[in-house]
Write a protein that holds these residues in place. Structure first.
Motif, PDB file in Angstrom:
ATOM      1  N   GLN A 213       0.856  -1.187   0.000  1.00 32.37           N
ATOM      2  CA  GLN A 213       0.000   0.000   0.000  1.00 32.37           C
ATOM      3  C   GLN A 213       0.893   1.239   0.000  1.00 32.37           C
ATOM      4  OE1 GLN A 213      -1.754   0.064   4.274  1.00 32.37           O
ATOM      5  NE2 GLN A 213      -0.725   2.035   3.968  1.00 32.37           N
ATOM      6  N   CYS A 214       0.305   2.403  -0.291  1.00 33.66           N
ATOM      7  CA  CYS A 214       1.066   3.656  -0.270  1.00 33.66           C
ATOM      8  C   CYS A 214       1.429   3.980   1.182  1.00 33.66           C
ATOM      9  CB  CYS A 214       0.223   4.782  -0.866  1.00 33.66           C
ATOM     10  SG  CYS A 214       0.987   6.410  -0.667  1.00 33.66           S
ATOM     11  N   SER A 215       2.711   4.282   1.450  1.00 38.65           N
ATOM     12  CA  SER A 215       3.126   4.563   2.831  1.00 38.65           C
ATOM     13  C   SER A 215       2.506   5.865   3.341  1.00 38.65           C
ATOM     14  CB  SER A 215       4.649   4.613   2.939  1.00 38.65           C
ATOM     15  OG  SER A 215       5.164   5.552   2.032  1.00 38.65           O
TER      16      SER A 215
ATOM     17  N   GLY B 146      -0.506   6.737   2.476  1.00 34.31           N
ATOM     18  CA  GLY B 146      -1.951   6.501   2.541  1.00 34.31           C
ATOM     19  C   GLY B 146      -2.751   7.402   1.619  1.00 34.31           C
ATOM     20  N   CYS B 147      -2.156   7.807   0.469  1.00 35.05           N
ATOM     21  CA  CYS B 147      -2.839   8.765  -0.417  1.00 35.05           C
ATOM     22  C   CYS B 147      -3.980   8.102  -1.192  1.00 35.05           C
ATOM     23  CB  CYS B 147      -1.849   9.399  -1.388  1.00 35.05           C
ATOM     24  SG  CYS B 147      -1.496   8.375  -2.838  1.00 35.05           S
ATOM     25  N   THR B 148      -3.978   6.788  -1.261  1.00 34.48           N
ATOM     26  CA  THR B 148      -4.997   6.073  -2.035  1.00 34.48           C
ATOM     27  C   THR B 148      -5.392   4.811  -1.272  1.00 34.48           C
ATOM     28  OG1 THR B 148      -5.352   4.752  -4.045  1.00 34.48           O
ATOM     29  CG2 THR B 148      -3.089   4.993  -3.340  1.00 34.48           C
ATOM     30  N   LYS B 149      -6.589   4.346  -1.554  1.00 35.64           N
ATOM     31  CA  LYS B 149      -7.028   3.103  -0.916  1.00 35.64           C
ATOM     32  C   LYS B 149      -6.600   1.876  -1.738  1.00 35.64           C
ATOM     33  CE  LYS B 149     -10.954   5.168   1.526  1.00 35.64           C
ATOM     34  NZ  LYS B 149     -10.154   5.415   2.728  1.00 35.64           N
TER      35      LYS B 149
ATOM     36  N   ARG C 144       6.950   1.944  -5.829  1.00 35.61           N
ATOM     37  CA  ARG C 144       6.564   3.312  -5.436  1.00 35.61           C
ATOM     38  C   ARG C 144       5.116   3.553  -5.840  1.00 35.61           C
ATOM     39  NH1 ARG C 144       9.743   7.119  -3.542  1.00 35.61           N
ATOM     40  NH2 ARG C 144      11.848   6.406  -3.060  1.00 35.61           N
ATOM     41  N   CYS C 145       4.435   4.383  -5.047  1.00 38.79           N
ATOM     42  CA  CYS C 145       3.020   4.650  -5.288  1.00 38.79           C
ATOM     43  C   CYS C 145       2.837   5.326  -6.652  1.00 38.79           C
ATOM     44  CB  CYS C 145       2.486   5.552  -4.180  1.00 38.79           C
ATOM     45  SG  CYS C 145       0.805   6.075  -4.463  1.00 38.79           S
ATOM     46  N   PRO C 146       2.040   4.748  -7.545  1.00 39.01           N
ATOM     47  CA  PRO C 146       1.836   5.348  -8.863  1.00 39.01           C
ATOM     48  C   PRO C 146       1.090   6.683  -8.784  1.00 39.01           C
ATOM     49  CG  PRO C 146       0.911   3.115  -8.758  1.00 39.01           C
ATOM     50  CD  PRO C 146       1.286   3.509  -7.363  1.00 39.01           C
ATOM     51  N   HIS C 147       0.458   6.984  -7.661  1.00 36.66           N
ATOM     52  CA  HIS C 147      -0.315   8.231  -7.538  1.00 36.66           C
ATOM     53  C   HIS C 147       0.541   9.381  -7.010  1.00 36.66           C
ATOM     54  CE1 HIS C 147      -3.920   5.845  -8.252  1.00 36.66           C
ATOM     55  NE2 HIS C 147      -3.467   4.991  -7.349  1.00 36.66           N
ATOM     56  N   CYS C 148       1.347   9.122  -5.949  1.00 42.47           N
ATOM     57  CA  CYS C 148       2.097  10.224  -5.325  1.00 42.47           C
ATOM     58  C   CYS C 148       3.608   9.988  -5.305  1.00 42.47           C
ATOM     59  CB  CYS C 148       1.583  10.474  -3.910  1.00 42.47           C
ATOM     60  SG  CYS C 148       2.096   9.211  -2.730  1.00 42.47           S
ATOM     61  N   GLY C 149       4.054   8.807  -5.676  1.00 45.77           N
ATOM     62  CA  GLY C 149       5.493   8.548  -5.736  1.00 45.77           C
ATOM     63  C   GLY C 149       6.122   8.122  -4.421  1.00 45.77           C
TER      64      GLY C 149
HETATM   65 ZN    ZN Z   1       0.544   7.486  -2.606  1.00 42.68          ZN
END
Ligand code: ZN
Length: 255
Positions: free
Chosen positions: A130-132, A134-137, A149-154
């Motif tokens: 999961q995103c560390s 927590g920007c996305t569910k 790495r989170c594809p939404h916020c990096g």
């Molecule tokens: Zn994220």
């Protein structure tokens, strides 16, 4: 309580609710011996309950259970193939009570569950990412995101467990809903509640809710196995039993 009595109760009950507590949790760096022991215990547990209508709630986040027969995605829980009426109508549940329950917990279209669907892990699954921040569910399978790495916020991805700074609970919630529906169906059924190795570290996950469930279902029996705290509360003296000892070892010995 005597182990023989527990065996007898397991044979005769209609439903089995199983809680796997801290004793089943593999710690980082724990020797391979324990991992192997726990894995074997899952297989023994499978043999014990495979023909029962059961549900498992586990505090382990290592996901080892899904690599055993208990976590099978192909095999179905045998009692789930029964007619819906037989599943819902345990002795003495009044029609109007049933109708009320169905309004609160609507009936599912297909009452067939794979074994995997009879496990809920509210503390998470450390093989999921999961995103560390927590920007996305969103939750990803291992290896699904190649750079981790989170594809939404990096932000870096992290394990989807309660130890994450912001725990994304969406990972277990669909299973939690299935669990609460199943639990509603145990009302007034002869239910064996088998609590294995849940202490006081996070008693709100298994220990306290199991006491409440046992208290409200007058046909339930709570068996608590723990290496230090197997005692049951005064209210459950007549419908509860304790076994002192490591619950993993107790299962390996067939109780
Ligand atoms: Zn994220």
């Amino acid at each position: 309580m005597e182990r023989m009595e527990l065996r007898r109760r397991l044979d005769s009950c209609e439903k089995v609710l199983i809680g796997l507590g801290e004793e089943w949790k593999l710690q980082a760096g724990q020797e391979d011996g324990r991992r192997e022991q726990v894995r074997k215990a899952y297989e023994v547990l499978y043999q014990m309950i495979k023909d029962k209508d059961y549900f498992i709630i586990t505090m382990a986040t290592d996901a080892v259970i899904y690599d055993t027969s208990l976590g099978s995605r192909k095999e179905q829980v045998s009692s789930a193939g029964r007619k819906e009426q037989e599943i819902s109508l345990c002795n003495g549940v009044k029609e109007e009570m049933l109708a009320r329950m169905e309004r609160v917990f609507p009936k599912r279209e297909t009452p067939r569950d794979s074994r995997w669907e009879r496990i809920v892990a509210p503390c998470g699954n450390e093989t999921w990412r999961q995103c560390s921040k927590g920007c996305t569910k969103d939750i990803w399978e291992p290896g699904e995101i190649s750079d981790d790495r989170c594809p939404h916020c990096g932000a870096p991805l992290t394990r989807n467990t309660i130890d994450a700074q912001i725990y994304i609970e969406e990972g277990y919630l669909p299973q939690w809903e299935r669990y609460t529906r199943w639990l509603a169906g145990t009302l007034n059924c002869d239910t064996l509640i088998l609590e294995l190795g849940a202490g006081f570290k996070n008693p709100g996950v298994i220990r306290f809710p199991f006491e409440r469930t046992a208290y409200f279902n007058k046909k339930a029996f709570l068996c608590r196995i723990h290496k230090r705290f197997p005692q049951v509360t005064e209210e459950l003296k007549e419908r509860g039993g304790s076994i002192l000892g490591d619950s993993v070892a107790a299962i390996l010995e067939g109780f």
